[in-house]
Scaffold this motif. Sequence first.
Motif, PDB file in Angstrom:
ATOM      1  N   GLY A 166       0.839  -1.198   0.000  1.00  0.00           N
ATOM      2  CA  GLY A 166       0.000   0.000   0.000  1.00  0.00           C
ATOM      3  C   GLY A 166       0.868   1.239   0.000  1.00  0.00           C
ATOM      4  O   GLY A 166       2.085   1.167   0.182  1.00  0.00           O
ATOM      5  N   GLU A 167       0.234   2.384  -0.202  1.00  0.00           N
ATOM      6  CA  GLU A 167       0.953   3.653  -0.215  1.00  0.00           C
ATOM      7  C   GLU A 167       1.542   3.974   1.159  1.00  0.00           C
ATOM      8  O   GLU A 167       1.120   3.428   2.175  1.00  0.00           O
ATOM      9  N   CYS A 209      -0.387   4.117   4.861  1.00  0.00           N
ATOM     10  CA  CYS A 209      -1.617   3.313   4.836  1.00  0.00           C
ATOM     11  C   CYS A 209      -1.798   2.492   6.111  1.00  0.00           C
ATOM     12  O   CYS A 209      -2.873   1.943   6.354  1.00  0.00           O
ATOM     13  N   LYS A 216       0.615  -0.029   7.101  1.00  0.00           N
ATOM     14  CA  LYS A 216       1.259  -1.344   7.039  1.00  0.00           C
ATOM     15  C   LYS A 216       2.406  -1.477   8.040  1.00  0.00           C
ATOM     16  O   LYS A 216       2.558  -2.526   8.682  1.00  0.00           O
ATOM     17  N   HIS A 241       6.123  -1.134   0.025  1.00  0.00           N
ATOM     18  CA  HIS A 241       5.317  -0.282  -0.848  1.00  0.00           C
ATOM     19  C   HIS A 241       5.425  -0.750  -2.292  1.00  0.00           C
ATOM     20  O   HIS A 241       4.675  -0.321  -3.165  1.00  0.00           O
ATOM     21  N   MET A 276      -3.516  -2.625   1.725  1.00  0.00           N
ATOM     22  CA  MET A 276      -4.032  -1.698   2.739  1.00  0.00           C
ATOM     23  C   MET A 276      -4.204  -0.299   2.158  1.00  0.00           C
ATOM     24  O   MET A 276      -3.438   0.131   1.300  1.00  0.00           O
ATOM     25  N   TYR A 277      -5.230   0.381   2.664  1.00  0.00           N
ATOM     26  CA  TYR A 277      -5.460   1.768   2.269  1.00  0.00           C
ATOM     27  C   TYR A 277      -6.054   2.525   3.451  1.00  0.00           C
ATOM     28  O   TYR A 277      -7.090   2.132   3.998  1.00  0.00           O
ATOM     29  N   ALA A 278      -5.392   3.587   3.863  1.00  0.00           N
ATOM     30  CA  ALA A 278      -5.899   4.498   4.890  1.00  0.00           C
ATOM     31  C   ALA A 278      -6.346   3.772   6.156  1.00  0.00           C
ATOM     32  O   ALA A 278      -7.428   4.031   6.689  1.00  0.00           O
ATOM     33  N   TYR A 316      -8.784   0.315  -5.834  1.00  0.00           N
ATOM     34  CA  TYR A 316      -7.471   0.798  -5.391  1.00  0.00           C
ATOM     35  C   TYR A 316      -6.379  -0.182  -5.799  1.00  0.00           C
ATOM     36  O   TYR A 316      -5.301   0.229  -6.252  1.00  0.00           O
ATOM     37  N   PRO A 354      -4.461  10.400  -0.113  1.00  0.00           N
ATOM     38  CA  PRO A 354      -5.123   9.634   0.948  1.00  0.00           C
ATOM     39  C   PRO A 354      -5.791  10.578   1.944  1.00  0.00           C
ATOM     40  O   PRO A 354      -5.351  11.721   2.124  1.00  0.00           O
ATOM     41  N   ARG A 391     -13.110   4.807   2.432  1.00  0.00           N
ATOM     42  CA  ARG A 391     -12.071   5.832   2.513  1.00  0.00           C
ATOM     43  C   ARG A 391     -11.411   6.104   1.166  1.00  0.00           C
ATOM     44  O   ARG A 391     -10.670   7.081   1.031  1.00  0.00           O
ATOM     45  N   PHE A 392     -11.688   5.267   0.179  1.00  0.00           N
ATOM     46  CA  PHE A 392     -11.112   5.474  -1.151  1.00  0.00           C
ATOM     47  C   PHE A 392     -12.079   6.198  -2.084  1.00  0.00           C
ATOM     48  O   PHE A 392     -11.718   6.556  -3.204  1.00  0.00           O
TER      49      PHE A 392
END
Length: 320
Positions: free
Chosen positions: A41-42, A45, A47, A210, A225-227, A247, A274, A285-286
Amino acid sequence: MTNLVEIKGLKIYYKTLRGDAKALDDVTFTINDREILGIAGESGCGKSTLGNSLILLKPPMKYVSGEVRLNGERLPIDNTVEMRKYRYKKISLIPQYAMDALNPTRKIGGIIKDLVGQHRVKYEEIEGRLHERLRMVKLSKDILNMYPFELSGGMKQRLVLVISTLLNPDLLIADEVTSALDVSSQKAVSLMFKEFRDEKIVNSIVFITHDIAVLYQIADRIAIMYAGKVVEIGPTEEIMKNPLHPYTKALIKSLPNAGIRHTHQKLEGIPGHPPNLINPPEGCRFKDRCPFASDECLNEPPLVEVEPGRYVACWKVKGR
């Protein structure tokens, strides 16, 4: 397939002057026995927060709720003192920039003696194991009389892998361990993690990065994972070739394809940014960055199994 680790409803926040940042917000998934689970993930996020929370909560991190079980036993992740008996013996972590954390004024042998001594293990008890592990990662035992600054980045990363697994933990968490390495060293180090799993030195590995392309080489499954949320989990081949969450699709589209010139293919970035985790938006959240967002996305989608072994948190994915 047997679960080694079960994570249910885990919430880990960061205290800030403006309020709590919800770095992990109701995260639930399992880590199978004998698998390498990749987490991608970014930046920001959650992780790395996930990896650290499984072994040591450091301020301003704080446990809010949820549970983690290892082989069915609930881990006291909210109790730093109680977690001491699990660290490096049951769960071990290679943190970001670990190879730069080696004491430059101590010889490597001395660093290792200090570490095992903290866990009431005599150096003589693990000396033979240490020499064998060094051989596995193609390092001479002569480095035990060297200082960390005398080793290259790749050598230090292989050494850290040896040190972190000396007590044969059930679970090894590797956080961005290849980010500072060149491409050839990245591949070599990544494959060594797989060898340590295959040789049963560790049961399972969580490989955090990442760079989702690295996971394609070694991971059995990938969690995206995201946010602060897990939005998709599935077998690596399926995630890479048929991503389901919008995503995940955007993340994979941002990767360059080998052998294709930039004049023939332009990489696609993900528009927007994000969300602020101190005050995250309601619902998905996306949604503010998603081309498929609708009014339905004002409600938060749960992570559900949409195909055998595929879990997705998106209202638009078929099979829900």
